[in-house]
Write a protein that holds these residues in place. Structure first.
Motif: not given
Length: 408
Positions: A62-88
């Motif tokens: 839909d004109g945007k970037a769909m980014i799929r992330l593969a996290l390590d098994s000991d880092r998941g699962p995430l919980h509601d309220g998780a946020k993602l930030t793109v850093e330089w």
């Protein structure tokens, strides 16, 4: 009703967590961003500042970037309220994704779910220029005009320069990114460098003396450069010899170890032997003092030795010739050495008698009237004639001569 929903949410979270632990595979989530600039597949994903996974795929939706992330098994699962930030990572270069998880009591985000994400809005040049005051903008405009005048007619060279500068700028971006990551270490390094400079400043005279000594050493080294060159030419052969010697060392050491073990009892006796040797060593200086006259006499004797050796050299051939001449005579008399020994023994005993006048010799004539018979071929009873007695028969000696051999 509300209690039932809470219990159901907790059950879903427990089941999802158990299924996740049993699966042992990567935990995947997706995020929809307005742009994926400077993001790439395989890029770093962190959580609380620590590596947590990678960017699995980037696609358009839909004109945007769909980014799929593969996290390590000991880092998941995430919980509601998780946020993602793109850093330089730095002022230039790629970016990375930082994830902040929600509260542990919140609902679990299932595998393949979506989480919200934010990224810094791109800064336009007009916004940058609008932030400057008018004198600064006028000065910048003058610089741009001067740059345009300077580059006029050299656009191709400028383009080639920019293309060649691309890898350098990318490398500079990596360096700046590393500096951004290693900020605390760089801060500690600067602090230690400052302390070191302060210490050097406090010992300025000592540093100056060290530098002067180093300068003199360098000058001496330059003066000996020919000797150094010669030594360096001989160094390869020396190293080869040393390599050969060191190659023989293990075998020699293997043979030396049993010898040293055998010498251990003897070495244990060395202290007591040294104690007993001390009185002997005390007698050595007087002995050396007495040895001096002996050495002087030996020196004088050695002065006459060459003449003595010359005389012996002249005499030995005559002695050798005489011995060769007497050889047949001695060989002839050799079987009769028992008679000679008996005669000497009996003569000594004959001369051993003495009286008031001194020693005397008594001779016994064992001849009688029957000795001079008129029948020389007839023997008296109890007698026998041996015209050719064997060697040693007259002296009653064993049948061996002085050399221990029989009659020849």
């Amino acid at each position: 009703m509300r209690r039932i929903l809470v219990i159901a949410a907790v059950a879903v979270a427990v089941v999802a967590g158990a299924a996740w632990a049993a699966g042992g595979r990567s935990y995947r989530v997706g995020v929809l961003l307005g742009s994926a600039t400077n993001l790439h597949e395989g890029g770093v994903v962190t959580m609380n500042g620590f590596p947590a996974g990678t960017i699995e795929s980037i696609s358009v939706q839909d004109g945007k970037a769909m980014i799929r992330l593969a996290l390590d098994s000991d880092r998941g699962p995430l919980h509601d309220g998780a946020k993602l930030t793109v850093e330089w990572k730095a002022l230039l270069g790629e970016r990375w994704i930082e994830i902040a998880d929600g509260a542990p009591g919140n609902a679990v985000i299932p595998d393949g779910g979506m989480i919200p994400g934010t990224q810094a809005e791109p800064m336009n040049l007009d916004q940058v220029l609008a932030a400057l005051d008018k004198p600064t903008r006028d000065h910048l405009s003058s610089l741009v005009k001067q740059l345009d005048t300077t580059l006029e007619g050299s656009e191709q060279d400028a383009n080639a320069t920019l293309r060649a500068a691309g890898p350098a700028l990318a490398a500079l971006g990596q360096v700046l990114g590393s500096i951004g990551h290693d900020g605390p270490a760089i801060r500690d390094l600067v602090t230690q460098l400052n302390a070191m400079v302060s210490t050097l400043a406090a010992h300025d005279s000592d540093v100056r003396a060290v530098i002067d000594a180093l300068s003199r050493t360098t000058s001496a080294t330059v003066g000996q450069r020919q000797q150094l060159a010669t030594a360096l030419q001989l160094l390869p052969g020396t190293l080869d010899t040393a390599n050969t010697v060191l190659g023989n060392v293990p075998g020699t050491a293997d043979k030396a170890v049993p010898l040293l073990r055998d010498l251990r009892p003897a070495t244990q006796q060395l202290p007591s032997a040294a104690q007993h040797l001390s009185p002997v060593l005390r007698q050595v200086p007087p002995l050396l003092d007495k040895l001096a006259p002996t050495l002087t006499s030996a020196k004088q004797l050695l002065e006459f030795t060459p003449g003595l050796l010359d005389a012996v050299h002249q005499t030995v051939p005559g002695v050798s010739e005489t011995a060769g001449y007497l050889g047949p005579v001695l060989n002839y008399l050799r079987p009769y050495t028992p008679e000679l020994a008996g005669w000497v023994s009996e003569w000594t005993s004959n001369g051993g008698n003495y009286d008031a006048n001194g020693h005397f010799v008594r001779f016994y004539l064992q001849e009688g009237a029957t000795t001079f018979g008129n029948s020389p071929g007839i023997l008296l009873p109890g007698t026998e004639n041996e015209p050719y007695p064997l060697p040693g028969a007259n002296a009653n000696q064993p049948w061996q001569d002085a050399w221990g051999s029989g009659v020849r």
